[in-house]
Scaffold this active site. Structure first.
Site, short mmCIF file in Angstrom:
data_model
loop_
_atom_site.label_atom_id
_atom_site.label_comp_id
_atom_site.label_asym_id
_atom_site.label_seq_id
_atom_site.Cartn_x
_atom_site.Cartn_y
_atom_site.Cartn_z
N SER A 16 0.81 -1.21 0.00
CA SER A 16 0.00 0.00 0.00
C SER A 16 0.85 1.27 0.00
O SER A 16 1.63 1.49 -0.90
CB SER A 16 -0.96 -0.04 1.20
N ASP A 22 -5.94 2.01 -3.37
CA ASP A 22 -7.21 1.75 -2.70
C ASP A 22 -7.70 2.97 -1.92
O ASP A 22 -8.72 2.91 -1.24
CB ASP A 22 -7.14 0.52 -1.79
#
Length: 458
Positions: free
Chosen positions: A104, A245
């Site tokens: 991430s 995301d």
């Protein structure tokens, strides 16, 4: 033993904690728990595998694919794609599960492995525990026709882009949008979908070399995006993180628009269109009080969850709510996605600018962010934070002083002997003063010999 799975899969230093051997064994264990236990005997389960562009992602994805195929799973290699794309493709392909290799917003030396169940849903704790338990068992080793096949998922990105375009309530013709892709997984698909939607697109942070992911760009470093938006006279800017995301935004003047403000804009838009089910928006306890005030005035109720998009999603799925998310920019549209999707969120936000003819600054002004001060109190017995009478009294006094113009939240860390003290107030000085006072009480009442350390306001 320390639990292997954290809040979002297994994450750590690539070739340190997270090496090829662990990736292979995790995949073999997942093949049993998510695959063979869920399909008829004699059937090879199917799994989608994707990754972000970190250098370590190449050998980790090879190990994952080897582990799955050796355990009798057919693998669809989707290549470099965002985490929400992997989740979507699991559902679109009707695969049995999916694997995303990414850390991430973490720096390049880190990496991670997360799994999606059938339908593209994140795993509950008990399923992650079952995968960990399976690591102690002998791997499944079929032979002959039972061995899994590995094939390239050639149209993976096209499927995802087409899906995103079908969600648009309004085209983006006439808008100039700056995209910061964090040198990450969205570097290919995000510019493409915004162009296909009609926007004039200026791209930064879209030249991944395997080691520059999140480095001075993306949702954790907004300065480059702010400068680019102002310099190019753009209508707005959209920032992703490494696996895309999440989404943060910048208005035409270079002002940051955070996840709470994005949810306010989009929640109000859904209500106006009659698509906000039960007039509810789901947010975490860390969302700014200004969000709750703005939505309450519009007749929208906030349902609060623990910190973490997985808890937001659990609440949304339990009651079929339309939208939810976090201040950090994880925004979930349950009608379109099973996880936070930064590209989808950016598209929806830009569409509101195009549809209304208002600037993003005007749209975001529906919410006033209250000053928020966060202090970490280290070296304390966090288990007593809700039981200590002195701490409870101090919190009650602070809440009485703030009334309806502020909020207090004491939250024990999930991994460290730390209590996080968060105070919101009508002005920065009041928030700072009350937060420092509470941090002092927590330190004196619960101390294990630690000190209070202030961190940046959230």
């Amino acid at each position: 033993m320390t639990r292997l799975f954290g809040t979002d899969g297994v994450r750590g230093l690539a070739n340190g904690l997270l090496d090829a051997q662990l990736a292979l064994r995790l995949s073999q264990a997942a093949a049993v728990v998510l695959g063979h236990r869920e399909v008829p005997d004699g059937t090879r389960p199917r799994a989608v595998v994707a990754r972000d562009p970190r250098a370590s992602g190449a050998f980790l994805s090879a190990a994952v694919e080897a582990g799955l195929a050796s355990a009798g799973v057919d693998v669809y290699n989707a290549g470099v794609l965002p985490t929400p794309a992997a989740a979507y493709l699991v559902a679109d392909l009707n695969a049995d599960f999916g694997v995303m290799i990414s850390a991430s917003h973490n720096p390049a030396p880190d990496n991670g492995i997360k799994f999606f169940a059938r339908g593209g849903h994140k795993l509950p704790d008990e399923v992650e525990d079952a995968i960990e338990a399976e690591l102690a068992s002998e791997p499944v080793r079929p032979t002959g026709d039972g061995v899994g096949r590995v094939r390239r998922f050639a149209d993976a990105e096209d499927r995802y882009v087409l899906h995103l375009l079908t969600t648009l309530p309004h085209r983006l013709d006439g808008l100039t949008v700056v995209l910061d892709c964090a040198h990450g997984a969205a570097s290919g698909c995000s510019p493409q979908v915004f162009k296909d939607a009609g926007a004039n697109v200026i791209v930064i942070g879209a030249e991944p070399d395997g080691i520059n992911i999140n480095e001075g760009v993306g949702s954790t470093h907004l300065e480059a995006l702010q400068a680019a938006v102002v310099a190019n006279g753009a209508n707005l800017g959209i920032a992703h993180d490494g696996d895309a995301d999440r989404c943060l935004a910048v208005d035409h003047e270079g002002n940051v628009v955070d996840g709470d403000q994005i949810m306010a804009v989009l929640g109000l838009a859904l209500k106006a269109d009659g698509r906000l089910r039960d007039d509810v928006l789901v947010a975490t306890v860390m969302s700014n009080l200004g969000l709750k005030i703005a939505l309450r005035e519009a007749g929208i109720t906030i349902r609060e969850t623990a910190v973490g998009d997985r808890y937001v999603l659990e609440e949304m799925r339990a009651h079929n709510y339309s939208i939810g998310g976090e201040q950090s920019g994880h925004v979930i549209f349950l009608d379109y996605a099973t996880t936070g999707d930064g590209v989808l969120t950016g598209l929806q936000l830009a569409a509101q600018v195009a549809k209304t003819g208002k600037t993003l600054k005007e749209l975001a002004s529906v919410m006033t962010r209250l000053p928020q001060v966060l202090i970490n109190v280290k070296g304390v017995d966090k288990s007593r934070v809700r039981e200590d009478d002195g701490v409870s009294l101090a919190v009650a006094e602070a809440e009485a002083e703030l009334g309806e113009t502020g909020r207090v939240l004491l939250r024990p860390s999930g991994t460290e002997p730390v209590v996080r003290v968060m105070v919101e107030a009508a002005d920065e000085e009041t928030a700072q003063r009350i937060a420092e006072r509470l941090a002092g009480v927590v330190q004196s009442r619960l101390s294990l010999a630690g000190e209070a350390e202030q961190v940046s306001p959230a």
